[in-house]
Design a protein around this motif. Structure first.
Motif, PDB file in Angstrom:
ATOM      1  N   VAL A   1      67.920 -23.449  60.041  1.00 34.51           N
ATOM      2  CA  VAL A   1      66.917 -22.514  58.875  1.00 34.51           C
ATOM      3  C   VAL A   1      66.211 -23.288  58.415  1.00 34.51           C
ATOM      4  N   THR A   2      64.682 -22.663  58.198  1.00 35.30           N
ATOM      5  CA  THR A   2      63.706 -23.701  57.639  1.00 35.30           C
ATOM      6  C   THR A   2      62.754 -22.861  56.777  1.00 35.30           C
ATOM      7  N   TYR A   3      62.316 -23.668  55.779  1.00 32.48           N
ATOM      8  CA  TYR A   3      61.316 -22.809  54.746  1.00 32.48           C
ATOM      9  C   TYR A   3      59.997 -23.569  54.967  1.00 32.48           C
ATOM     10  N   LYS A   4      59.093 -22.658  54.981  1.00 34.81           N
ATOM     11  CA  LYS A   4      57.684 -23.200  54.798  1.00 34.81           C
ATOM     12  C   LYS A   4      56.714 -22.262  53.847  1.00 34.81           C
ATOM     13  N   ALA A   5      55.711 -23.007  53.450  1.00 32.91           N
ATOM     14  CA  ALA A   5      54.939 -22.311  52.408  1.00 32.91           C
ATOM     15  C   ALA A   5      53.561 -21.920  53.331  1.00 32.91           C
ATOM     16  N   GLY A   6      53.430 -20.497  53.607  1.00 36.87           N
ATOM     17  CA  GLY A   6      52.328 -20.128  54.504  1.00 36.87           C
ATOM     18  C   GLY A   6      51.109 -19.813  53.622  1.00 36.87           C
TER      19      GLY A   6
ATOM     20  N   CYS B   1      60.550 -18.163  55.721  1.00 40.82           N
ATOM     21  CA  CYS B   1      61.747 -18.544  56.137  1.00 40.82           C
ATOM     22  C   CYS B   1      62.213 -18.253  57.574  1.00 40.82           C
ATOM     23  N   PHE B   2      62.334 -19.453  58.436  1.00 39.55           N
ATOM     24  CA  PHE B   2      62.573 -19.242  59.743  1.00 39.55           C
ATOM     25  C   PHE B   2      64.179 -19.437  60.226  1.00 39.55           C
ATOM     26  N   VAL B   3      64.622 -18.735  60.892  1.00 41.49           N
ATOM     27  CA  VAL B   3      66.112 -18.513  61.242  1.00 41.49           C
ATOM     28  C   VAL B   3      66.048 -18.808  62.599  1.00 41.49           C
TER      29      VAL B   3
ATOM     30  N   VAL C   1      61.551 -14.889  61.555  1.00 48.00           N
ATOM     31  CA  VAL C   1      60.924 -15.100  60.332  1.00 48.00           C
ATOM     32  C   VAL C   1      60.904 -13.933  59.332  1.00 48.00           C
ATOM     33  N   TYR C   2      61.341 -14.405  58.043  1.00 40.56           N
ATOM     34  CA  TYR C   2      60.975 -13.504  56.831  1.00 40.56           C
ATOM     35  C   TYR C   2      60.012 -13.768  55.977  1.00 40.56           C
ATOM     36  N   ARG C   3      59.406 -12.791  55.344  1.00 39.80           N
ATOM     37  CA  ARG C   3      58.307 -12.980  54.496  1.00 39.80           C
ATOM     38  C   ARG C   3      58.481 -12.223  53.254  1.00 39.80           C
ATOM     39  N   GLU C   4      57.548 -12.271  52.146  1.00 39.35           N
ATOM     40  CA  GLU C   4      57.514 -11.475  51.227  1.00 39.35           C
ATOM     41  C   GLU C   4      57.321  -9.927  51.345  1.00 39.35           C
TER      42      GLU C   4
END
Length: 277
Positions: free
Chosen positions: A110-115, A121-123, A144-147
């Protein structure tokens, strides 16, 4: 976002089994033909594995987007928009009609990135598909999960020059294709069939073609060009593919012997790409 809490899901696993029936094979062939690689009688067509042992949740256990609510097997990522981001697939042995197939799944990362368009958030989920003969396929699936969509759609990028290819398929991205594939995979994600939801809530220009539809076509065009060699595919989604117009699936041999394959929208822009080595 409590990324440490989400990372506590790493290592969680689940197992599910399914049977490759003649009806499933016939339905899959009817959905994708003529864009399937040749395969021997008795074997299952390539990429059928995505139709096996889908998650089955009661209606009351679904989220607003039609997927199973997060927080059981998948971590409870607070971002609402979910997309198929890509992954890696290695085919080791063919699946066959009549096989009982067990899929063993584990949360790998599980990783978080500021795009540029907001937090991502990638799982990564690792799958192993096993028959009575042994392991048939290994896969890493990246989600990938987004706003949520913001008011005011971004302007569409300019059309691109199509890339040269050794083999090209043209596929009609009509709502019936999306409906059939959702039925085959028991996929309730509303972006694939609910026009008011996908445009009004998630902010897309129209119904979204499934990521695994594109990946299925990429795998099959690679196998067609290679003559059926085992697939070792790394692929990623670059932009949503919107239904309503024909799109193209292309493949090209590279100088090192690998095969690149991709999907192009009607504007020539690449939506998903991958390389099999």
């Amino acid at each position: 976002m409590d990324i440490d809490h989400l990372k506590s899901w790493i290592g969680r696993s689940e197992e599910a089994s399914d049977l490759i029936t003649p009806r499933l094979v016939a339905s899959y062939e009817a959905t994708f033909s003529p864009h399937l690689a040749p395969y021997p009688q008795g074997e299952a067509p390539l990429a059928l594995h995505w139709c096996l042992a889908p998650p089955i949740s009661p209606m009351a256990a679904l989220g607003d987007d039609g997927h199973a609510a997060k927080g059981k097997f998948l971590p409870p990522v607070p971002l609402p928009r979910r997309m198929w981001a890509g992954g890696r697939i290695e085919t080791l042995a063919p699946l066959r009609t009549g096989d009982e197939v067990t899929r063993r799944s584990t949360i790998g990362d599980v990783t978080y990135k500021a795009g540029r368009a907001g937090p991502l958030c990638f799982v990564a989920v690792n799958h192993e598909l096993v028959t009575a003969r042994g392991v048939a396929l290994r896969e890493r699936h990246d989600i990938v999960y987004r706003e949520a969509a913001k008011p005011g759609a971004e302007p569409a990028p300019a059309p691109a020059e199509p890339r040269p290819a050794d083999l090209t398929w043209t596929v009609e991205a009509d709502p019936v294709l999306l409906f059939r594939y959702s039925a085959l995979t028991f996929n309730g994600h509303r972006i694939h069939y609910d026009q008011p939801y996908v445009t009004g809530v998630e902010g897309y220009a129209g119904l979204v073609v499934h990521g695994p539809i594109q990946a299925t076509l990429i795998m099959n065009i690679i196998a067609t060009l290679s003559g059926g060699e085992p697939i070792r595919l790394d692929y990623r989604g670059l932009a949503p593919l919107i239904a309503g117009e024909a799109f193209q699936v292309k493949a090209k041999r590279l100088p090192d012997g690998a095969i690149a394959a991709w999907t192009e929208g009607a504007d020539g822009r690449v939506r998903m790409e991958g390389v099999s080595r």
